[in-house]
Design a protein around this motif. Structure first.
Motif, PDB file in Angstrom:
ATOM      1  N   LEU A 146       6.016  31.537  -0.373  1.00  0.00           N
ATOM      2  CA  LEU A 146       7.201  31.352   0.464  1.00  0.00           C
ATOM      3  C   LEU A 146       6.859  31.741   1.891  1.00  0.00           C
ATOM      4  N   ASP A 148       8.146  32.245   5.620  1.00  0.00           N
ATOM      5  CA  ASP A 148       9.383  32.482   6.367  1.00  0.00           C
ATOM      6  C   ASP A 148       9.515  31.467   7.492  1.00  0.00           C
ATOM      7  N   PRO A 217      13.141  27.898   4.996  1.00  0.00           N
ATOM      8  CA  PRO A 217      12.023  28.412   4.197  1.00  0.00           C
ATOM      9  C   PRO A 217      11.182  27.267   3.631  1.00  0.00           C
ATOM     10  N   ASN A 244      13.981  29.674  -7.639  1.00  0.00           N
ATOM     11  CA  ASN A 244      13.811  30.363  -6.354  1.00  0.00           C
ATOM     12  C   ASN A 244      14.216  29.473  -5.191  1.00  0.00           C
ATOM     13  N   ARG A 247      17.907  29.434  -4.733  1.00  0.00           N
ATOM     14  CA  ARG A 247      18.417  30.684  -4.161  1.00  0.00           C
ATOM     15  C   ARG A 247      18.174  30.758  -2.653  1.00  0.00           C
ATOM     16  N   ASN A 248      17.144  30.019  -2.168  1.00  0.00           N
ATOM     17  CA  ASN A 248      16.797  30.057  -0.749  1.00  0.00           C
ATOM     18  C   ASN A 248      17.236  28.789  -0.009  1.00  0.00           C
ATOM     19  N   CYS A 251      16.010  24.558   1.825  1.00  0.00           N
ATOM     20  CA  CYS A 251      14.590  24.844   1.933  1.00  0.00           C
ATOM     21  C   CYS A 251      13.788  23.598   1.559  1.00  0.00           C
TER      22      CYS A 251
END
Length: 631
Positions: A146, A148, A217, A244, A247-248, A251
């Motif tokens: 991941l 940033d 992300p 994941n 949740r982000n 992205c």
């Protein structure tokens, strides 16, 4: 574990017990530390007793230890000897009898506590598994990295040479920034974007640029990271990756080398292939389960879209498939401008010329080219990178580094010079040929002892029969020059003959350029998908057609050979002049070549009426003989 009362104590209990055992062992060994006794054989022991040299003995079972009159300690092993006690009493030796040695108290304690210690250690291990911090549970977690959004420094300004592709992908960025703009009108953004093209064209860079432009992300993973030797692990990692990502959201999920996990199903033979197919099935399920409003976009890259499973490519999964092609001349110039940013360039550097000199180069090749030129300039102690550094870097990338240690005889040097001069002369005379940029007879790379290079005036995407026939004549020009001048031929034309034969066979079997066989494509090139589809060719023609193919290939080669020979014989004086100066200077540039070969192009039609196009001709002189050091 920290949530359990006394968890820290239990976690360190094994360490405390091990430390206590080590301390007790060291203390015991230090207390018993003495000079080691002398080991005697039983015969030596009896001799010492007979001499009266033994003061006292300690008998414990069959082990005998004791002390001499001079204070020396000894030990020995005694067999069953009923006379031993009598002998010792006759010599007035002090005798002490002891029972067999028993284990020490700490050894007995340790042996009794070992099962309990083992149970405690197992209990602590199982407790850690329950708390979810073990490697067993992390084994099935996704290995995606991941990044940033604040650390993604790549934008579309860093991507050059593929403007059409960037325009296609700007919609993805727009959706990530302003999804309501599309949702309001009822539009659905593509769930998946597949980037395909040759290696090094910038597919991964494009995915990073999308993340950098959108400020979201960026999950990055390779297709091979999903597949493991254990069945079911890959599918679990796919589930974890998409969980994941949701949740982000919003992205980007980028899967590089998608063909590692997305190959056509049904070709597996069990074992690891079953695991790969389960992973692919889970990937298909996750892509179908996307909520279009969640803002998760899957971008994948592959060099082999032809072997991907059709279920991946249907609408609703990878809706948009974008080809990332090799850049053209303008694209290569734009890419070079990106890579020379921040580098000191000489005033003579012409990026347009460098772009024309590098047909077929992709973004990764051009980045490597600029780096090689910078290294060469630094090696020479320069403060700026000059045009000659770029020229040398191109020669190094194409033909390999110079082999200065090779010593070539004058005779072989003349043969090489005439060989390369033959290529250049034929290319100069044939009409509409690209200008010759450079001729060199300096050994380079593994087998190249020389090469002739032309610069294309423009990028071309179609080749006519006349242009291909001209290419054959140029390739055979070196071999013809050897035959005309030296009345013999060498192994130097090995690579030229190989390329010429391949072109002639493609003209007959793939392009339908045979007057005898007509506009037919002969031979199919698809095989098992798990073997790559193109390992071998499937013959779909008879032996009679195969014989006709061979005849047509030979006819094309003969026709091109005669055309090249006609040019070499007609302009023999120019050939001699070019070869002579090439022997003296070893490298000739465009100005020298134009000065020597000041002749008009041949406008008269030959048997095939050829017009030549050579996008890039590099007829390498290949010496396969080990005695000349060509390998």
């Amino acid at each position: 574990m920290n949530n359990i009362p006394g968890g820290r104590f239990y976690r360190n209990l094994g360490f405390y017990l091990l430390f206590l055992i080590i301390v007790i062992s060291l203390a015991t060994s230090l207390m018993q530390r003495e000079a080691p006794p002398q080991v005697l054989t039983y015969s030596q022991f009896l001799d010492a007793v007979q001499r009266g040299a033994v003061r006292r003995v300690v008998i414990a079972d069959r082990s005998i230890s004791g002390q001499m009159l001079d204070g020396t300690r000894f030990t020995t092993y005694a067999p069953e000897d009923p006379e031993l006690i009598r002998i010792l009493r006759n010599q007035n030796v002090e005798i002490e009898a002891r029972p067999p040695v028993e284990p020490s108290w700490w050894t007995r304690i340790l042996s009794s506590l070992f099962p309990t210690i083992l149970l405690i250690v197992v209990w602590i291990f199982l407790l850690q598994q329950i708390q979810g911090g073990s490697k067993v549970t992390s084994f099935v977690k996704s290995r995606a990295k991941l990044v940033d959004p604040e650390k993604v420094r790549v934008t579309f300004d860093d991507v050059a040479g593929i403007d059409e592709v960037k325009e296609e992908l700007k919609e993805v960025v727009d959706f990530l920034k302003n999804p309501r703009k599309f949702q309001k009108i009822g539009a659905r953004i593509p769930r998946g974007v597949l980037l395909y093209g040759p290696p090094g064209t910038g597919k991964t860079l494009l995915a990073k640029a999308i993340a950098g432009e959108a400020g979201v992300p960026f999950f990055s993973i390779s297709g091979s990271d999903f597949v493991e030797m254990f069945v079911g692990v890959g599918a679990a990692r796919v589930r974890d990756l998409f969980a994941n990502a949701k949740r982000n959201a919003p992205c980007i999920v980028f899967v590089d080398e998608l063909d590692a996990v997305g190959r056509h199903r049904g070709a597996g033979l069990g074992g690891g292939h079953d695991e790969r197919e389960q992973t692919l099935n889970q990937l298909l399920v996750e892509m179908d389960g996307f909520d279009p409003n969640q803002g998760v976009i899957l971008i994948a890259a592959t060099n082999r879209p032809d072997i991907l499973d059709p279920a991946l490519l249907r609408p609703g999964r990878f809706d948009r498939r974008i080809a990332v092609p090799q850049p053209d001349v303008r694209g290569r110039e734009a890419i070079l401008r990106v890579h020379v940013r921040g580098k000191p360039l000489g005033k003579d550097v012409d990026l347009e010329v460098l772009a024309r000199r590098t047909p077929g180069f992709v973004g990764a090749d051009l980045a490597n080219l600029v780096n090689e030129a910078a290294i060469l300039a630094a090696r020479k102690g320069k403060d700026v990178i000059e045009m000659e550094d770029f020229e040398e870097a191109i020669d190094k990338v194409i033909a390999g580094p110079e082999r200065k240690h090779i010593i070539i005889s004058e005779r072989e040097k003349r043969i090489i010079a005439y060989h390369e001069a033959g290529h250049a002369l034929v290319a100069k005379v044939l009409p509409n040929s690209d200008p010759i940029h450079k001729i060199s007879i300096i050994p380079r790379g593994g087998v190249a002892l020389g090469y002739t290079l032309q610069l294309p005036a423009e990028d071309r995407y179609l080749l006519t029969k006349q242009e291909l026939m001209a290419r054959l004549s140029i390739l055979l020009g070196g071999r013809v020059a050897e035959e005309v001048v030296f009345k013999d031929v060498t192994t130097g034309a090995h690579d030229d003959l190989k390329k010429a034969t391949e072109i002639a066979r493609e003209m007959v079997c793939e392009y339908g350029m045979s007057e005898l066989l007509g506009p037919l494509t002969l031979g199919r090139k698809h095989k098992e998908v798990f073997l790559g589809r193109d390992i071998a060719e499937d013959r779909n023609y008879s032996e009679e057609i195969a014989y006709a193919i061979d005849r047509e290939v030979r006819a094309l080669i003969d026709q091109a050979y005669e055309r090249a020979k006609d040019i070499i014989v007609r302009y023999r004086e120019k050939l001699d002049a070019l070869a002579k100066e090439l022997v003296e200077k070893e490298v000739l540039g465009r100005e020298d070549i134009e000065r020597i070969l000041d002749i008009p192009q041949d406008e008269s039609p030959s048997k095939g009426g050829e017009k030549v196009h050579e996008s890039e001709h590099a007829a390498y002189w290949s010496d396969r003989s080990s005695q000349h050091g060509g390998e």
